[in-house]
Design an enzyme around this catalytic site. Structure first.
Site, short mmCIF file in Angstrom:
data_model
loop_
_atom_site.label_atom_id
_atom_site.label_comp_id
_atom_site.label_asym_id
_atom_site.label_seq_id
_atom_site.Cartn_x
_atom_site.Cartn_y
_atom_site.Cartn_z
N ASP A 70 -15.07 -2.23 -4.68
CA ASP A 70 -15.96 -3.33 -4.98
C ASP A 70 -16.15 -3.60 -6.39
O ASP A 70 -17.31 -3.93 -6.80
CB ASP A 70 -17.35 -3.00 -4.29
CG ASP A 70 -17.15 -2.66 -2.92
OD1 ASP A 70 -16.50 -3.09 -2.17
OD2 ASP A 70 -17.96 -1.82 -2.42
N ASN A 97 -12.74 -9.55 -0.19
CA ASN A 97 -13.45 -8.78 0.57
C ASN A 97 -14.83 -9.28 0.69
O ASN A 97 -15.22 -9.78 -0.34
CB ASN A 97 -13.40 -7.34 -0.06
CG ASN A 97 -14.27 -6.49 0.67
OD1 ASN A 97 -14.28 -6.06 1.83
ND2 ASN A 97 -15.26 -5.87 -0.09
N SER A 115 -21.98 -10.56 -1.35
CA SER A 115 -20.95 -11.11 -2.38
C SER A 115 -19.53 -10.98 -1.68
O SER A 115 -19.20 -10.24 -0.84
CB SER A 115 -20.91 -10.20 -3.58
OG SER A 115 -22.11 -10.22 -4.22
N HIS A 152 -19.10 -8.30 0.82
CA HIS A 152 -19.62 -6.75 0.50
C HIS A 152 -21.19 -7.23 0.60
O HIS A 152 -21.56 -8.19 0.03
CB HIS A 152 -19.41 -6.25 -0.75
CG HIS A 152 -20.17 -4.80 -1.10
ND1 HIS A 152 -19.78 -3.80 -0.44
CD2 HIS A 152 -20.98 -4.57 -1.91
CE1 HIS A 152 -20.56 -2.73 -0.89
NE2 HIS A 152 -21.30 -3.34 -1.78
#
Length: 220
Positions: A144, A106, A135, A108
């Site tokens: 997250d 992912n 990130s 972020h």
């Protein structure tokens, strides 16, 4: 062999486009084999050919787990090597994460662990931060919270607003995602037991994107 990427999206798809551009320019040895969304009208879906698109309305399912299971089946059907959340706005449940464990990334827009969740640019400004960034991390069921692989910091400038900060970060965010997915696609990145490895070495701190959009050639 090009790695097969499944990409999860919810919005306009600028990070998806960054991956598509890098593939087209032969800067990323990968193939996008499916784009999946929780929103049928997500502009990101229009960035790929119709056979690559999948969407479903979570409200049409009796439970969050039911939607996640349908999504996981659709993703698994395209046989991805890596699953990339690129602006996907739903939390993935534990069963989905377990199904793709160790190959689920992912991006972020904050320097995690700071500012998990939404409104990260405004929160950085409210806190008086002098540095902000993006990130890329492995996904775990907690929001997250997975191991951070790489980051792209930028300075917060006097007079910044959430909008100007977001706009200045976006190109670096795109470069970060391409570089991190490049690590994964080249076989340099792995996760075992909650620990990230790069070049078979434990990744003790996030890699930092340089001014040219590259990550260190040899991981620490």
């Amino acid at each position: 062999m090009s790695r097969r990427l499944a990409v999860l999206v919810s919005g306009r798809g600028s990070n998806l486009q960054a991956l598509l551009d890098a593939i087209a320019q032969q800067r990323l040895d990968a193939e996008i084999v499916g784009v999946f969304s929780d929103k049928a009208d997500a502009h990101a879906l229009q960035r790929v050919a119709a056979p690559l698109r999948w969407s479903a309305d979570p409200k049409a399912f009796a439970s969050r787990a039911g939607f996640d299971a349908e999504l996981a089946d659709a993703v698994q059907a395209v046989r991805p090597d890596w699953v990339v959340c690129a602006g996907y706005m739903r939390i993935l449940g534990a069963s989905f994460v377990a199904r793709f464990e160790g190959r689920l990334l992912n991006i972020h827009p904050s320097l995690l662990p700071r500012y998990r969740g939404l409104h990260t640019h405004a929160r950085a400004l409210e806190a008086g931060d002098t540095e902000h960034g993006a990130s890329v991390h492995f996904v775990v069921p907690e929001l997250d919270a997975g191991t951070v692989i790489a980051q792209a910091p930028i300075p917060v400038l006097p007079g910044d607003t959430p909008e100007t900060l977001a706009a200045r970060l976006l190109p670096r965010e795109h470069a970060l995602l391409v570089a991190a997915v490049g690590l994964a696609a080249s076989g340099r990145l792995a996760e075992r037991g909650g620990q990230a490895f790069c070049d078979a070495q434990p990744l003790l701190k996030p890699l930092v994107l340089d001014s040219s959009g590259n990550l260190p050639p040899i991981c620490p």
